[in-house]
Design a protein around this motif. Sequence first.
Motif, mmCIF file in Angstrom:
data_model
loop_
_atom_site.group_PDB
_atom_site.id
_atom_site.type_symbol
_atom_site.label_atom_id
_atom_site.label_comp_id
_atom_site.label_asym_id
_atom_site.label_seq_id
_atom_site.Cartn_x
_atom_site.Cartn_y
_atom_site.Cartn_z
ATOM 1 N N ALA A 21 -6.706 1.875 2.317
ATOM 2 C CA ALA A 21 -5.454 2.105 3.022
ATOM 3 C C ALA A 21 -5.706 2.757 4.360
ATOM 4 O O ALA A 21 -5.072 2.439 5.371
ATOM 5 C CB ALA A 21 -4.534 2.978 2.155
ATOM 6 N N GLN A 22 -6.645 3.720 4.406
ATOM 7 C CA GLN A 22 -6.941 4.380 5.665
ATOM 8 C C GLN A 22 -7.603 3.399 6.625
ATOM 9 O O GLN A 22 -7.305 3.380 7.816
ATOM 10 C CB GLN A 22 -7.848 5.585 5.397
ATOM 11 N N ALA A 23 -8.528 2.580 6.131
ATOM 12 C CA ALA A 23 -9.206 1.615 6.985
ATOM 13 C C ALA A 23 -8.241 0.550 7.471
ATOM 14 O O ALA A 23 -8.403 0.009 8.565
ATOM 15 C CB ALA A 23 -10.369 0.977 6.216
ATOM 16 N N LEU A 29 4.185 -4.447 2.565
ATOM 17 C CA LEU A 29 5.219 -4.401 1.536
ATOM 18 C C LEU A 29 5.686 -5.794 1.141
ATOM 19 O O LEU A 29 5.744 -6.702 1.972
ATOM 20 C CB LEU A 29 6.432 -3.609 2.042
ATOM 21 N N THR A 30 6.034 -5.937 -0.121
ATOM 22 C CA THR A 30 6.646 -7.173 -0.588
ATOM 23 C C THR A 30 7.453 -6.875 -1.840
ATOM 24 O O THR A 30 7.552 -5.726 -2.281
ATOM 25 C CB THR A 30 5.600 -8.264 -0.846
ATOM 26 N N GLU A 31 8.019 -7.929 -2.426
ATOM 27 C CA GLU A 31 8.755 -7.839 -3.684
ATOM 28 C C GLU A 31 8.190 -8.863 -4.661
ATOM 29 O O GLU A 31 7.390 -9.726 -4.289
ATOM 30 C CB GLU A 31 10.246 -8.128 -3.460
ATOM 31 N N GLN A 52 -1.705 -16.516 1.419
ATOM 32 C CA GLN A 52 -1.724 -16.697 2.869
ATOM 33 C C GLN A 52 -1.857 -15.352 3.588
ATOM 34 O O GLN A 52 -2.640 -15.211 4.537
ATOM 35 C CB GLN A 52 -0.449 -17.408 3.321
ATOM 36 N N VAL A 53 -1.091 -14.362 3.139
ATOM 37 C CA VAL A 53 -1.157 -13.042 3.776
ATOM 38 C C VAL A 53 -2.524 -12.411 3.546
ATOM 39 O O VAL A 53 -3.105 -11.809 4.456
ATOM 40 C CB VAL A 53 -0.023 -12.136 3.255
ATOM 41 N N GLU A 54 -3.059 -12.538 2.338
ATOM 42 C CA GLU A 54 -4.386 -12.005 2.063
ATOM 43 C C GLU A 54 -5.435 -12.638 2.972
ATOM 44 O O GLU A 54 -6.342 -11.954 3.466
ATOM 45 C CB GLU A 54 -4.753 -12.253 0.595
ATOM 46 N N CYS A 64 -6.141 -4.282 3.519
ATOM 47 C CA CYS A 64 -4.859 -3.686 3.112
ATOM 48 C C CYS A 64 -4.499 -4.085 1.687
ATOM 49 O O CYS A 64 -4.803 -5.191 1.243
ATOM 50 C CB CYS A 64 -3.739 -4.133 4.043
ATOM 51 N N ARG A 65 -3.809 -3.200 1.013
ATOM 52 C CA ARG A 65 -3.254 -3.502 -0.302
ATOM 53 C C ARG A 65 -1.744 -3.650 -0.177
ATOM 54 O O ARG A 65 -1.096 -2.869 0.498
ATOM 55 C CB ARG A 65 -3.562 -2.382 -1.293
#
Length: 245
Positions: A21-23, A29-31, A52-54, A64-65
């Motif tokens: 998260a820091q990196a 955000l999603t649902e 696609q986002v990944e 990012c997570r």
Amino acid sequence: MTGTRWLMLLVWLLCWQLLPAQACGLKVLTEDLPPYQVVREQQVVAGSAYLQVEAILRSAGLPCRTEVLPWARAFELARTEPNTLIYSIARLPARESLFIWLAPLINADYRYYSADSAVIEQIQQGKSPQDFVAVAVAGSMIDSTLQQIGFVPDQNLIQVKDINAQWKMLRIRRAQLTLAFAPDFKALADPKVGQTQFYASRQVVRQIQLYLAAHPQTDPGLIRQLQNAIEQQSVLSVPVNPALH
């Protein structure tokens, strides 16, 4: 293992979990929105939009997570907090200035759905949809569209926190219809939803592109990283067809 070593191990694990998260430098955000984002135990594990986002984040070098939230909460955070990404969000005229619209992910056809075939038949024969009780995720595009059509919250529109509650309301006949694209019912949390027969209208009520978007005050350097990554991906030239999922 001694208490001190256990403590050191816990601290190390915590630091390891926080490092991505820091990196990353971004909140993503999603649902829960199968088949586009499939969630298990509050973690996105599959789905065409998620993949696609990944791919974009990986190409941008941003580990990012994705955090899963009820849509109203995710939308509010993405609207108010810089360095926040959100997907899959409908690109609407009223939202145009609220976000940086990074990449279209999905072209979605929204139709009326019901667990009662008679409801769909009556709508297709000309009966007003407002004569029935509808359900939608609070704050979603479906919610606003139904209200524009003439549905009124607490009268003939039930607002719920997420897509699982939306389909459950139809399954138990608390609501008679909703607007939706063709979902993956078996990916929803309630197994009884996957065992329920739902009926869709022939006519498309609304066609919407769902996007990856960013808060307008997101770090310009991170935006450039994402835009460069998007140019390298095929998501812009090969939109996902919901009918294939």
